[in-house]
Motif scaffolding. Structure first.
Motif, PDB file in Angstrom:
ATOM      1  N   SER A  47       0.819  -1.221   0.000  1.00  0.00           N
ATOM      2  CA  SER A  47       0.000   0.000   0.000  1.00  0.00           C
ATOM      3  C   SER A  47       0.852   1.270   0.000  1.00  0.00           C
ATOM      4  O   SER A  47       0.339   2.361  -0.245  1.00  0.00           O
ATOM      5  CB  SER A  47      -0.935   0.017   1.208  1.00  0.00           C
ATOM      6  OG  SER A  47      -0.186   0.002   2.409  1.00  0.00           O
ATOM      7  N   ASN A  48       2.149   1.142   0.247  1.00  0.00           N
ATOM      8  CA  ASN A  48       3.055   2.290   0.252  1.00  0.00           C
ATOM      9  C   ASN A  48       3.967   2.294  -0.966  1.00  0.00           C
ATOM     10  O   ASN A  48       4.875   3.101  -1.060  1.00  0.00           O
ATOM     11  CB  ASN A  48       3.903   2.303   1.533  1.00  0.00           C
ATOM     12  CG  ASN A  48       4.692   3.587   1.680  1.00  0.00           C
ATOM     13  OD1 ASN A  48       4.161   4.673   1.489  1.00  0.00           O
ATOM     14  ND2 ASN A  48       5.974   3.461   1.986  1.00  0.00           N
ATOM     15  N   LEU A  49       3.713   1.407  -1.912  1.00  0.00           N
ATOM     16  CA  LEU A  49       4.549   1.319  -3.101  1.00  0.00           C
ATOM     17  C   LEU A  49       3.772   1.781  -4.318  1.00  0.00           C
ATOM     18  O   LEU A  49       2.584   1.506  -4.455  1.00  0.00           O
ATOM     19  CB  LEU A  49       5.032  -0.119  -3.305  1.00  0.00           C
ATOM     20  CG  LEU A  49       5.850  -0.715  -2.163  1.00  0.00           C
ATOM     21  CD1 LEU A  49       6.158  -2.185  -2.450  1.00  0.00           C
ATOM     22  CD2 LEU A  49       7.125   0.076  -1.921  1.00  0.00           C
ATOM     23  N   ALA A  50       4.464   2.499  -5.200  1.00  0.00           N
ATOM     24  CA  ALA A  50       3.845   2.986  -6.429  1.00  0.00           C
ATOM     25  C   ALA A  50       4.818   2.798  -7.578  1.00  0.00           C
ATOM     26  O   ALA A  50       6.035   2.821  -7.392  1.00  0.00           O
ATOM     27  CB  ALA A  50       3.483   4.465  -6.295  1.00  0.00           C
ATOM     28  N   LEU A  51       4.286   2.624  -8.768  1.00  0.00           N
ATOM     29  CA  LEU A  51       5.104   2.565  -9.965  1.00  0.00           C
ATOM     30  C   LEU A  51       5.322   3.996 -10.440  1.00  0.00           C
ATOM     31  O   LEU A  51       4.362   4.761 -10.569  1.00  0.00           O
ATOM     32  CB  LEU A  51       4.406   1.741 -11.046  1.00  0.00           C
ATOM     33  CG  LEU A  51       5.287   1.327 -12.223  1.00  0.00           C
ATOM     34  CD1 LEU A  51       6.368   0.349 -11.751  1.00  0.00           C
ATOM     35  CD2 LEU A  51       4.452   0.704 -13.320  1.00  0.00           C
ATOM     36  N   ALA A  52       6.570   4.353 -10.666  1.00  0.00           N
ATOM     37  CA  ALA A  52       6.884   5.732 -11.054  1.00  0.00           C
ATOM     38  C   ALA A  52       7.894   5.754 -12.187  1.00  0.00           C
ATOM     39  O   ALA A  52       8.857   4.982 -12.190  1.00  0.00           O
ATOM     40  CB  ALA A  52       7.435   6.507  -9.862  1.00  0.00           C
ATOM     41  N   CYS A  53       7.667   6.636 -13.146  1.00  0.00           N
ATOM     42  CA  CYS A  53       8.681   6.847 -14.183  1.00  0.00           C
ATOM     43  C   CYS A  53       9.875   7.524 -13.525  1.00  0.00           C
ATOM     44  O   CYS A  53       9.770   8.085 -12.427  1.00  0.00           O
ATOM     45  CB  CYS A  53       8.120   7.683 -15.330  1.00  0.00           C
ATOM     46  SG  CYS A  53       7.764   9.408 -14.946  1.00  0.00           S
ATOM     47  N   ARG A  54      10.992   7.474 -14.167  1.00  0.00           N
ATOM     48  CA  ARG A  54      12.214   8.042 -13.592  1.00  0.00           C
ATOM     49  C   ARG A  54      12.046   9.531 -13.289  1.00  0.00           C
ATOM     50  O   ARG A  54      12.467  10.016 -12.240  1.00  0.00           O
ATOM     51  CB  ARG A  54      13.388   7.821 -14.554  1.00  0.00           C
ATOM     52  CG  ARG A  54      14.705   8.268 -14.029  1.00  0.00           C
ATOM     53  CD  ARG A  54      15.217   7.273 -13.033  1.00  0.00           C
ATOM     54  NE  ARG A  54      16.540   7.674 -12.589  1.00  0.00           N
ATOM     55  CZ  ARG A  54      16.966   7.547 -11.354  1.00  0.00           C
ATOM     56  NH1 ARG A  54      16.195   7.012 -10.440  1.00  0.00           N
ATOM     57  NH2 ARG A  54      18.152   7.927 -11.009  1.00  0.00           N
ATOM     58  N   SER A  55      11.403  10.246 -14.200  1.00  0.00           N
ATOM     59  CA  SER A  55      11.227  11.686 -14.023  1.00  0.00           C
ATOM     60  C   SER A  55      10.408  12.012 -12.774  1.00  0.00           C
ATOM     61  O   SER A  55      10.791  12.857 -11.964  1.00  0.00           O
ATOM     62  CB  SER A  55      10.567  12.278 -15.266  1.00  0.00           C
ATOM     63  OG  SER A  55      10.361  13.650 -15.116  1.00  0.00           O
TER      64      SER A  55
END
Length: 103
Positions: A47-55
């Motif tokens: 619940s504290n993890l998200a997928l994020a682009c490098r930018s």
């Protein structure tokens, strides 16, 4: 690769959970990001993890809040598990197209 990648990427439909860019258009896998950083007592809970682009991941860094330039108040940053994306972000395509035509 991050051991949580498959879980987080599948949940995010392989899109950055901040800017909604599709992972497919990049030449590398997006990053598993801690919404509340470990350095600020965040956890490895899914619940504290998200997928994020490098930018987006670099821009957010370890911050959980930022200064709103209009109100000069420190506000919590967008939280992909608690906030609705459309309540926080708006793209006015007509204005953007007019701006491009003016250039």
């Amino acid at each position: 690769m991050n051991p949580y990648y498959n879980l987080v990427a599948d949940r995010a439909n392989h899109r950055c959970e901040y800017c909604h860019a599709p992972e497919l258009i990049f030449n590398l896998a997006f990053e598993v990001e801690h919404i509340i950083p470990l350095s600020r007592q965040g956890t490895d809970a899914d619940s504290n993890l998200a997928l994020a682009c490098r930018s987006c991941n670099l821009r957010k860094g370890t911050r959980i809040s930022g200064n709103d330039p209009e109100s000069n108040i420190d506000v919590r940053l967008f939280h992909p598990r608690q906030d609705k994306w459309s309540d926080h972000f708006l793209a006015d395509i007509v204005v953007q197209l007019l701006d491009l035509e003016a250039r």
